[in-house]
Design an enzyme around this catalytic site. Structure first.
Site, short mmCIF file in Angstrom:
data_model
loop_
_atom_site.label_atom_id
_atom_site.label_comp_id
_atom_site.label_asym_id
_atom_site.label_seq_id
_atom_site.Cartn_x
_atom_site.Cartn_y
_atom_site.Cartn_z
N HIS A 1 -29.42 -3.26 15.79
CA HIS A 1 -30.40 -2.24 16.15
C HIS A 1 -30.97 -2.45 17.55
CE1 HIS A 1 -30.15 -1.29 11.93
NE2 HIS A 1 -30.65 -2.47 11.58
N HIS B 1 -28.62 2.22 9.05
CA HIS B 1 -27.47 1.39 8.67
C HIS B 1 -26.31 2.26 8.19
CE1 HIS B 1 -31.21 -0.83 7.78
NE2 HIS B 1 -30.59 -1.79 8.40
#
Lengths: 333, 333
Positions: free
Chosen positions: B57, B219
């Site tokens: 991320h 995700h």
């Protein structure tokens, strides 16, 4: 074509509208003709630093307008030069009485249009000088250039030149700093994927799932060679060695190492490349005194990276470290 | 799989090595167990603000370690929680005697491991509190969560909470500021493409050339619905309206508007989304007092975006504007 856009013909204008609204504290946008200027321009007694080029390389150039960097930027259509009237109006808007420097990436269209803008400006009494960025060691001459292309070094040149102008140096001195950066900097890039210009609607070139292009430009124009994909460490060596050999950089040189993402490559991968680039630099006994990692000059959503080395002296380090306050680059203030 | 990596199992470590070398002026990295800490940690008398989560991320969380934001961040494997011993050691390393706050994105693994780390830390005499971020309005419960997911608001919470800690507020006050941010913030995201976890080697999900996923997590976990691709303006409305209705945000509310890129989307497209999001906010008579546009919490190379709204008061604005000096976010210093 998977893009967050409305009509292809509105991409540049709508993006600029969002940019203008998001950063109204730092910049103002003129739409007809299109340019971005420092909010407080013209700054009295300061050289006005103006750049520009095709859109699609964001945050370059508009993201670098502000205190300590550019006074104005002219966005062209995607991957094509802005027009002379954009450059002329931008130059007039940021003329603080100390002259204007045009920083020009070496592409035929940009060169021609900036030259015409300078002639028009001089006819209106502006003092205009220019400096060209042509740092890409991958190819001599290319699809869009006579001579080498201007790529990653442009970001460093805009930062350092802008800082020199902020010190109220003369137009001649500011232009010479920019030329020094260009003579001391070299870059090379590569692509894992192609990119799609909205109004064209299909990828600029095909790159099969197991291949990469070494020596790519920032418009999807061809590079040196196409090869099967290799490891990050091998790819990094393929970029670093030609860059180091070109100037050449020598043992003991102080350098800035810039690993740039092409737009679609995660930041985490850029650090993997940086890690190996640093190791190779150390192997050549270069002293990496400043580091810069991120997607600062891009090709839309292209996956890939470029590496830029810039030789440093005390002056360039001071100018690099100097405060900057732009939408995309900010420190020290 | 087109990535700038060496062996898949080395991605997180090698990326962290590059990160450590590139930003040694701001942070230090411990590798066994892995955490990133402020270079000057522990800061005496200051609450230590610690976060962490799966890698992939970036720049979240490690890029936000530094003055005015996080004291430490714990990177897990790609898209999976760091371990309790990482969190424990990070907490001990940044304990300046005023207690530790864990900022936890609401995923089952992160929650469990941070809870275990807090128990272990308390057994060693640390004072530890925690605050959970669960801002995603797209789904209640999901593949990896009981309750809502923690997404874009995390960046804003880390900035504002870090600034509160920098003011030498008490642990209770710092934790409450973070909880206030969480209660006043809402987000929703979408994807144009999938992303590929290196050690898996194929995309997390298939998304045909003409389809998009609305309400995506960070995700690649499923969202609300899959639809044919629509215009940026239509997509923006699909994200903004549920966000505005959820709190709900009301006419006259002062808000921060955050348009985030998922990793593979060009900055220019984010400004097109921002432009329409601002227009919708104005249509609801929200006062957008702060703007934030860029790829700050990503899902590897996924193309797409998320929109976050945060209601503001004078205190939150002051804390948002306060100086910050981290690898990925820097202003005012």
């Amino acid at each position: 074509m998977k893009k967050l856009i409305n009509r292809a013909e509105d991409v540049v204008r709508e993006s600029l509208e969002g940019f203008a609204a998001a950063h109204a504290d730092l910049i103002r946008v003129n739409f007809e003709p299109a340019y971005v200027a420092r909010r407080d321009a013209p700054v009295n007694g300061k050289v006005g630093v103006v750049s520009g080029g095709g859109s699609g390389h964001e945050p370059l150039h508009s993201g670098y307008v502000g205190m300590g960097m550019l006074d104005a930027a002219c966005p062209g259509s995607i991957f094509s030069s802005p027009t002379p009237d954009q450059m002329l109006e931008a130059s007039k808007a940021v003329d603080g009485g100390a002259g204007i420097l045009h920083i020009i990436k070496n592409y035929t269209g940009d060169q021609m249009n900036f030259e015409m803008a300078a002639e028009l400006g001089r006819a209106e009494g502006l003092e205009i000088d220019s400096a060209v960025i042509d740092d890409d060691v991958a190819v001599t001459d290319s699809l869009y250039t006579a001579g080498r292309r201007g790529v990653g070094l442009t970001v460093l040149a805009e930062k350092i030149t802008g800082a020199a102008a902020e010190e109220r140096r003369s137009l001649k001195e500011v232009a010479n700093i920019c030329r020094q950066v260009n003579s001391w900097g070299r870059s090379m890039g590569m692509a894992l994927t192609s990119c799609t210009v909205p109004h064209i609607g299909h990828p600029m070139f095909d790159l099969p799932e197991n291949e990469m292009e070494i020596g790519i430009g920032i418009h999807g124009e061809p590079g040196r060679k196409r090869l099967p994909i290799q490891s990050a460490d091998e790819i990094t060596a393929m970029l670093m060695e030609p860059v180091i050999q070109d100037l050449p950089y020598r043992a003991g040189d102080r350098v800035l190492l810039f690993v740039n993402g092409m737009g679609g490559t995660p930041l985490s991968e850029l650090y993997i490349v940086y890690r190996q680039a640093l190791s190779i630099a150390k192997g050549h006994r270069l002293n990496v005194e400043r580091s810069f990692v991120g997607s600062y000059i891009t090709s839309l959503e292209m996956a890939g990276c470029s590496i830029t080395l810039l030789k440093l002296d005390d002056t360039l380090i001071r100018l690099w470290d100097a405060p900057v306050k732009t939408p995309a680059l900010r420190w020290g203030i």
